[in-house]
Design a protein around this motif. Sequence first.
Motif, mmCIF file in Angstrom:
data_model
loop_
_atom_site.group_PDB
_atom_site.id
_atom_site.type_symbol
_atom_site.label_atom_id
_atom_site.label_comp_id
_atom_site.label_asym_id
_atom_site.label_seq_id
_atom_site.Cartn_x
_atom_site.Cartn_y
_atom_site.Cartn_z
ATOM 1 N N SER A 162 0.965 -1.019 0.065
ATOM 2 C CA SER A 162 -0.184 0.298 0.055
ATOM 3 C C SER A 162 1.368 1.364 -0.217
ATOM 4 N N HIS A 163 2.145 1.102 0.646
ATOM 5 C CA HIS A 163 3.453 2.493 1.042
ATOM 6 C C HIS A 163 3.613 2.618 -0.682
ATOM 7 N N TRP A 164 4.071 1.472 -1.310
ATOM 8 C CA TRP A 164 4.218 1.677 -2.594
ATOM 9 C C TRP A 164 3.352 1.503 -3.624
ATOM 10 N N TYR A 165 2.350 1.854 -3.638
ATOM 11 C CA TYR A 165 1.303 2.132 -4.566
ATOM 12 C C TYR A 165 0.957 3.211 -4.554
ATOM 13 N N LEU A 166 0.731 3.837 -2.568
ATOM 14 C CA LEU A 166 -0.100 5.564 -2.332
ATOM 15 C C LEU A 166 1.078 6.303 -3.454
ATOM 16 N N ALA A 167 2.343 5.500 -3.373
ATOM 17 C CA ALA A 167 3.479 6.671 -3.371
ATOM 18 C C ALA A 167 3.154 6.896 -5.357
ATOM 19 N N LYS A 168 3.612 5.788 -5.644
ATOM 20 C CA LYS A 168 3.436 5.631 -7.127
ATOM 21 C C LYS A 168 2.108 6.056 -8.014
ATOM 22 N N CYS A 169 0.796 6.362 -7.214
ATOM 23 C CA CYS A 169 -0.207 6.877 -8.005
ATOM 24 C C CYS A 169 0.054 8.953 -7.336
ATOM 25 N N ALA A 170 0.404 9.138 -5.810
ATOM 26 C CA ALA A 170 1.144 10.622 -6.316
ATOM 27 C C ALA A 170 1.840 11.122 -6.808
ATOM 28 N N ARG A 171 3.296 9.998 -7.343
ATOM 29 C CA ARG A 171 4.530 11.031 -7.958
ATOM 30 C C ARG A 171 4.169 11.737 -9.038
ATOM 31 N N PRO A 172 2.671 11.136 -9.668
ATOM 32 C CA PRO A 172 2.954 12.476 -10.948
ATOM 33 C C PRO A 172 2.347 14.049 -10.732
ATOM 34 N N ALA A 173 1.519 14.156 -9.238
ATOM 35 C CA ALA A 173 1.471 14.773 -8.583
ATOM 36 C C ALA A 173 2.161 16.238 -7.477
ATOM 37 N N LEU A 174 3.357 14.974 -7.427
ATOM 38 C CA LEU A 174 4.630 15.084 -6.503
ATOM 39 C C LEU A 174 5.998 15.942 -7.626
ATOM 40 N N GLN A 175 5.726 15.513 -8.640
ATOM 41 C CA GLN A 175 6.682 16.093 -9.048
ATOM 42 C C GLN A 175 5.966 17.461 -9.455
ATOM 43 N N LYS A 176 5.067 17.796 -9.716
ATOM 44 C CA LYS A 176 4.735 19.004 -10.144
ATOM 45 C C LYS A 176 5.303 19.676 -9.005
ATOM 46 N N SER A 177 4.967 19.760 -7.350
ATOM 47 C CA SER A 177 4.356 19.913 -6.662
ATOM 48 C C SER A 177 6.409 20.550 -5.942
ATOM 49 N N LYS A 178 7.227 19.443 -6.525
ATOM 50 C CA LYS A 178 8.528 19.121 -5.434
ATOM 51 C C LYS A 178 8.158 19.015 -4.260
ATOM 52 N N GLY A 179 7.578 17.695 -4.896
ATOM 53 C CA GLY A 179 6.970 17.644 -3.163
ATOM 54 C C GLY A 179 7.320 16.545 -1.779
ATOM 55 N N THR A 180 6.726 16.124 -0.996
ATOM 56 C CA THR A 180 7.678 14.567 -0.048
ATOM 57 C C THR A 180 6.635 13.940 0.560
ATOM 58 N N ILE A 181 7.431 13.082 0.841
ATOM 59 C CA ILE A 181 6.636 11.550 0.480
ATOM 60 C C ILE A 181 7.089 11.279 1.648
ATOM 61 N N LEU A 182 6.479 10.826 3.179
ATOM 62 C CA LEU A 182 6.676 10.665 4.405
ATOM 63 C C LEU A 182 6.003 9.099 4.716
#
Length: 260
Positions: A118-138
């Motif tokens: 679930s952690h891997w897949y959540l990150a995978k799904c959020a990746r495009p949005a986080l790339q745009k915002s230069k975001g952070t995954i915890l």
Amino acid sequence: MTSLKPARVVIITGTSQGIGHAIAHTYLNNGDIVIGCAFSTLERARQARKMLADFPDRFFYFSVDVTQTEQIKQFVTDAETLFGRIDVVVSNAGKNVFKGIDCEESDWEHNFDLNLRSHWYLAKCARPALQKSKGTILVITSNHAFSTMPGCAPYNISKRALLSLVQSLTIEWGPEIRTVGIAPGFIDTDGNQAWFDSHPDARLARERTIRKHPVGRIGRPEEVGELCLFLSSDQAGFIAGTTIVMDGGRSAIMQDEDIA
């Protein structure tokens, strides 16, 4: 204290209670927008309903089974649709699957679906949005990732694997996305109180647990929230690819009186 910076959009899994609820509350108090989810429906999520009442314009709640990848994908889509961006992902959902190394295959599969995939897949799904915002995954793992006890498998195995997930996300998705792990130890949640209450003497069980911590107490959920807030800030921009243990020094002890 409310931040003077523009509100960030933070998605957090497992916000119905315990550590996830405390993390959500910390970001809300900082002035951020939180889009949370948990397995419980809103009717059964009393603490989530309270946050909805207290922060009606900045807290949003979805019922999501994070063992189901399609539900994770829909949650991320819905979250991004609400505000058009995602700045921080706190991947927190999970539970203790303490069945022992001789567990049934169904226990093994459920543990890895919930506590790793679930952690891997959540990150995978959020990746495009986080790339745009230069975001952070915890990624919230556990001090069981570093040392454990009899009977805690397969939980500890998946938590150990999350250390490598944090590393891989960092080296493959950086510098656009920064990833950090957090490994809490014994945190004073309702779930842990239920564990104390399962003993013949709950007070004695709590006292014995406290004595195993060099800081002289067990952790508070809001302390995990404050660490998340710092690690997702600009001040922590050089922290990446590592997992920070917060267990009150418990893991520094080689042996205690409960081990023969």
